[in-house]
Design a protein around this motif. Structure first.
Motif, PDB file in Angstrom:
ATOM      1  N   UNK A 182       0.868  -1.167   0.000  1.00 28.62           N
ATOM      2  CA  UNK A 182       0.000   0.000   0.000  1.00 28.62           C
ATOM      3  C   UNK A 182       0.908   1.220   0.000  1.00 28.62           C
ATOM      4  N   UNK A 183       1.017   1.908  -1.135  1.00 30.78           N
ATOM      5  CA  UNK A 183       1.969   3.017  -1.211  1.00 30.78           C
ATOM      6  C   UNK A 183       1.301   4.280  -1.734  1.00 30.78           C
ATOM      7  N   UNK A 184       1.969   5.379  -1.496  1.00 28.65           N
ATOM      8  CA  UNK A 184       1.501   6.691  -1.913  1.00 28.65           C
ATOM      9  C   UNK A 184       2.547   7.296  -2.840  1.00 28.65           C
ATOM     10  N   UNK A 185       2.087   7.872  -3.936  1.00 27.51           N
ATOM     11  CA  UNK A 185       2.974   8.474  -4.919  1.00 27.51           C
ATOM     12  C   UNK A 185       2.710   9.969  -4.937  1.00 27.51           C
ATOM     13  N   UNK A 212      -1.318  10.082  -5.971  1.00 25.20           N
ATOM     14  CA  UNK A 212      -1.870   8.782  -6.373  1.00 25.20           C
ATOM     15  C   UNK A 212      -1.653   7.787  -5.249  1.00 25.20           C
ATOM     16  N   UNK A 213      -2.673   7.007  -4.980  1.00 28.80           N
ATOM     17  CA  UNK A 213      -2.618   5.998  -3.924  1.00 28.80           C
ATOM     18  C   UNK A 213      -2.721   4.634  -4.576  1.00 28.80           C
ATOM     19  N   UNK A 214      -1.661   3.828  -4.431  1.00 28.68           N
ATOM     20  CA  UNK A 214      -1.682   2.468  -4.961  1.00 28.68           C
ATOM     21  C   UNK A 214      -2.209   1.549  -3.873  1.00 28.68           C
ATOM     22  N   UNK A 215      -3.326   0.907  -4.146  1.00 28.85           N
ATOM     23  CA  UNK A 215      -3.999   0.104  -3.132  1.00 28.85           C
ATOM     24  C   UNK A 215      -3.326  -1.206  -2.814  1.00 28.85           C
ATOM     25  N   UNK A 216      -2.465  -1.698  -3.704  1.00 31.05           N
ATOM     26  CA  UNK A 216      -1.790  -2.962  -3.453  1.00 31.05           C
ATOM     27  C   UNK A 216      -2.705  -4.151  -3.654  1.00 31.05           C
ATOM     28  N   UNK A 235      -6.608   8.291  -7.787  1.00 33.61           N
ATOM     29  CA  UNK A 235      -6.028   9.623  -7.691  1.00 33.61           C
ATOM     30  C   UNK A 235      -6.444  10.284  -6.389  1.00 33.61           C
ATOM     31  N   UNK A 236      -5.555  11.042  -5.817  1.00 37.39           N
ATOM     32  CA  UNK A 236      -5.848  11.852  -4.632  1.00 37.39           C
ATOM     33  C   UNK A 236      -5.924  13.292  -5.116  1.00 37.39           C
ATOM     34  N   UNK A 237      -7.147  13.754  -5.345  1.00 39.87           N
ATOM     35  CA  UNK A 237      -7.337  15.057  -5.975  1.00 39.87           C
ATOM     36  C   UNK A 237      -6.869  16.206  -5.087  1.00 39.87           C
ATOM     37  N   UNK A 238      -7.009  16.065  -3.776  1.00 42.88           N
ATOM     38  CA  UNK A 238      -6.552  17.139  -2.897  1.00 42.88           C
ATOM     39  C   UNK A 238      -5.037  17.307  -2.990  1.00 42.88           C
ATOM     40  N   UNK A 239      -4.311  16.208  -3.157  1.00 48.53           N
ATOM     41  CA  UNK A 239      -2.865  16.292  -3.334  1.00 48.53           C
ATOM     42  C   UNK A 239      -2.487  16.940  -4.646  1.00 48.53           C
TER      43      UNK A 239
END
Length: 88
Positions: free
Chosen positions: A36-39, A46-50, A57-61
């Motif tokens: 579970x990683x965050x880019x 972007x959040x990779x769920x694994x 996508x993480x729109x706030x980021x």
């Protein structure tokens, strides 16, 4: 160089810097398929769920990166304009 060009150039340079930093974080980040990683640099875009899923996508980021680029380019463009006006 006009003031508008200074602001535009700083925005383009900072934007390209963020794009390159995010690309590097994407390519050389976590190297496992089920993690579970965050880019994203400096904000997660972007959040990779694994293994369990939940990727997206993480729109706030993404909006945070754009806002940071806009604010920093405004400050650097203003600083550049002030330094240029004092040197004349």
């Amino acid at each position: 160089m006009s003031t508008r060009s200074k602001y535009a150039l700083t925005f383009v340079v900072l934007g390209l810097g963020l794009i390159i930093a995010n690309y590097i974080d994407l390519k050389w980040g976590v190297a496992c398929w089920d993690c579970d990683s965050h880019v994203g640099v400096p904000f997660t875009i972007y959040h990779e769920g694994g293994f369990v899923g939940g990727a997206g996508w993480v729109w706030t980021g993404l909006f945070g990166d754009i806002a940071l680029c806009t604010i920093c380019s405004f400050l650097l463009g203003f600083l550049w304009s002030q330094l240029d006006s004092h040197s004349k």
